[in-house]
Design an enzyme around this catalytic site. Structure first.
Site, PDB file in Angstrom:
ATOM      1  N   TRP B  90       0.832  -1.214   0.000  1.00 25.94           N
ATOM      2  CA  TRP B  90       0.000   0.000   0.000  1.00 25.94           C
ATOM      3  C   TRP B  90       0.857   1.250   0.000  1.00 25.94           C
ATOM      4  CZ3 TRP B  90      -4.713  -0.337  -1.672  1.00 25.94           C
ATOM      5  CH2 TRP B  90      -5.355  -1.591  -1.595  1.00 25.94           C
ATOM      6  N   ASP B 160      -2.052   6.602   6.377  1.00 26.06           N
ATOM      7  CA  ASP B 160      -3.067   5.673   5.884  1.00 26.06           C
ATOM      8  C   ASP B 160      -3.343   4.702   7.024  1.00 26.06           C
ATOM      9  OD1 ASP B 160      -4.591   3.720   4.734  1.00 26.06           O
ATOM     10  OD2 ASP B 160      -3.228   3.312   3.061  1.00 26.06           O
ATOM     11  N   LYS B 184     -12.522  -2.083   6.810  1.00 29.37           N
ATOM     12  CA  LYS B 184     -11.893  -2.964   7.798  1.00 29.37           C
ATOM     13  C   LYS B 184     -12.572  -2.816   9.156  1.00 29.37           C
ATOM     14  CE  LYS B 184      -8.660  -3.873   4.691  1.00 29.37           C
ATOM     15  NZ  LYS B 184      -8.858  -4.985   3.763  1.00 29.37           N
TER      16      LYS B 184
END
Lengths: 349, 349
Positions: B90, B160, B184
């Protein structure tokens, strides 16, 4: 508004989808169960709209407002010029955004008469060098709609169909790109559907954000990152409902019947009238006005008390507006007309 | 995974929310009922995370992938330089996207050891002229997490937090901007939460797409266009569940207990081990490997048969991975450890 059978099915399946022990909201977007949902939704939409094979169907995010930027970012690839038709608030937003990225020309507008009609668009108005022509097929706030799709010759036609997609049969092959926020006729907010001719994909500049490049979504089957999985599931349920109903031909019949009920009443009412020119009227959004702002206010208030919600016109135009999207049954429009009759009798001098 | 009480409440309310006769999916985003939902959700998140008053909470779309562009587009406003820490897939995507918009420097990386640890980040590594420093607090695929938030001095820290937001107490004031895809620990996919210090808003260039400018969402209370209304509603239910549970302090205790159960077993197992350095381990995503790819495959298969889903590691790293987000109960981890014990006994030589 969503069809009641769709909501009821969603309710039944919410905690445990297809005996998986999981909610659709919990499914991985790479799981087999979700793959079936997204490919099923796409196929149903292709069948309903008779989408030719050389068009991609993309499920993205951000609503029409994000498309206002994505369209010019992706399509202004040659002359960097685009022709826009200005038919109301949403067209104006699309025009304003496109001006950031190229030379935008407004080739027709109905702003002179408060957007109460659809201006004529002929092929001679169109710059043959333009990268695309943009129209808003149905104008939610103003209650107008294109009755015929303009012939743009070799220039790709781009249409914002957010408020009338799936309401009637259309010939997709007349368009280069169609986009629609889901929240009117498709499903819940947060999902945007893009139908794009393949040759228009792949021309975004390097500086285009990856998520705003149609190629990103096209190459990944709308699975570049986690898509709005639950919205896609709801859209699939709505597509199934439309198919069972008899498809867009049948839906269009019902929508025309609903619209005629209301326009018919407006045509003979001594109190209410449509501000929209007769040849430009939408079958989805029907604005109407009484002789005074006081009566308008009384109408909205009394209608609400009678259980008829969201009839207030947009703050930019005032008056009233009936939004009779696909999910609104004929009975809903009948109830509205009945209420209007009573209101007119009660408040007549 | 979503908490079962949250799903059950959503199911009960799906067709008829708060006696309105409408589903949340049908509410106008300008209606009083939805205003209560979005302001309620924001206040709950502010309370849970103890968000200071000089931070805005934005509900947007597009996931972390869209933030990878929004962050540089909005924050590269002075030196046009940014420092990134590379801790996995990511981070790499974030770095690649940011390079489109400015000068990106990778100040620390764990790529040398397959991202199996969190590299040290000290203030001396940071360019004091950088417009921001970017980290990925928890690395979903690699199973690593920052144990301490780096001190970036006067340079805003951007994080993030998609895969560990709300999993433990954090000091928001250490960050300039926090973003997280909802799927999530917050709610269903299609919603993205941004927490941004006010002074970082309003510096996007003219060419920034309107929907990618934090100012657009900040000035409109996340209602510039129709937001993902149902996702925000689900997030509010999750925030309420967290509050009832005792907030992040309690959630962190439970998460640490779950993680310790699994790490404890891995520490003494003769078959399974963690590929992640001990001082860098995530409490949300716990990868583990057996001595062979064959055993890995057998494990995933047998676990699935026993009702333990999605234990396969990401295709880029292989092995197994247990994602034990907030909604996973302690019993779920106990069942996994129990299964691992049996598997180890069964397959021992």
């Amino acid at each position: 508004m969503l069809p009641l059978p769709v909501l009821e099915k969603a309710q039944t399946e919410l905690v445990n989808y297809a005996d998986s022990g999981m909610s659709v909201m919990e499914l991985s977007h790479r799981s087999g169960l979700f793959t079936d949902i997204i490919t099923g939704a796409e196929q149903l939409l292709r069948d309903l709209m008779n989408i030719p094979d050389n068009y991609k169907v993309l499920f993205v995010q951000g609503g029409a407002s994000q498309q206002f930027a994505m369209v010019p970012l992706n399509l202004l690839s040659n002359s960097k010029k685009a022709d826009y038709v200005n038919t109301g608030s949403w067209s104006k937003k699309a025009i304003k955004e496109a001006k950031k990225y190229g030379e935008v020309r407004v080739i027709a507008s109905s702003e002179d008469k408060n957007f109460s009609y659809i201006p004529e668009v002929t092929s001679s108005m169109i710059d043959p060098e333009a990268d695309y022509v943009h129209i808003t097929t149905n104008n939610t706030i103003e209650g107008t709609a294109f009755q015929n799709i303009p012939d743009t010759g070799g220039v790709p036609l781009v249409a914002d169909m957010s408020s009338n997609i799936l309401s009637e049969e259309i010939d997709v092959s007349k368009f280069g790109l169609i986009y629609a926020g889901a929240q009117k006729n498709i499903g819940p907010a947060g999902l945007t559907v893009v139908i794009i001719r393949e040759d228009l994909i792949g021309h975004a500049p390097e500086s285009c954000p990856t998520m705003l490049d149609y190629k990103t979504h096209s190459e990944s089957g709308s699975l570049y990152n986690t898509p709005p999985t639950y919205g896609i599931y709801m859209a699939k349920l709505v597509f199934e409902w439309l198919k069972e109903l008899g498809g867009l031909k049948e839906m269009e019949k019902i929508n025309r019947k609903k619209a005629e009920l209301l326009y018919g009443f407006l045509g003979q009412s001594a109190m209410f009238q449509s501000p929209v020119q007769e040849d430009s009227r939408s079958i989805m959004n029907i604005p109407f006005v009484s002789p005074s702002a006081e009566l308008d206010a009384a109408f909205v208030k009394e209608a609400k008390e009678a259980g008829l919600e969201t009839l207030k016109g947009h703050r930019s135009v005032g008056g009233m507006r009936a939004s009779i999207y696909n999910a609104m049954p004929v009975e809903g429009v009948e109830a509205l007309v009945e209420f209007m009759k009573h209101f007119e009798e009660k408040h007549a001098q």
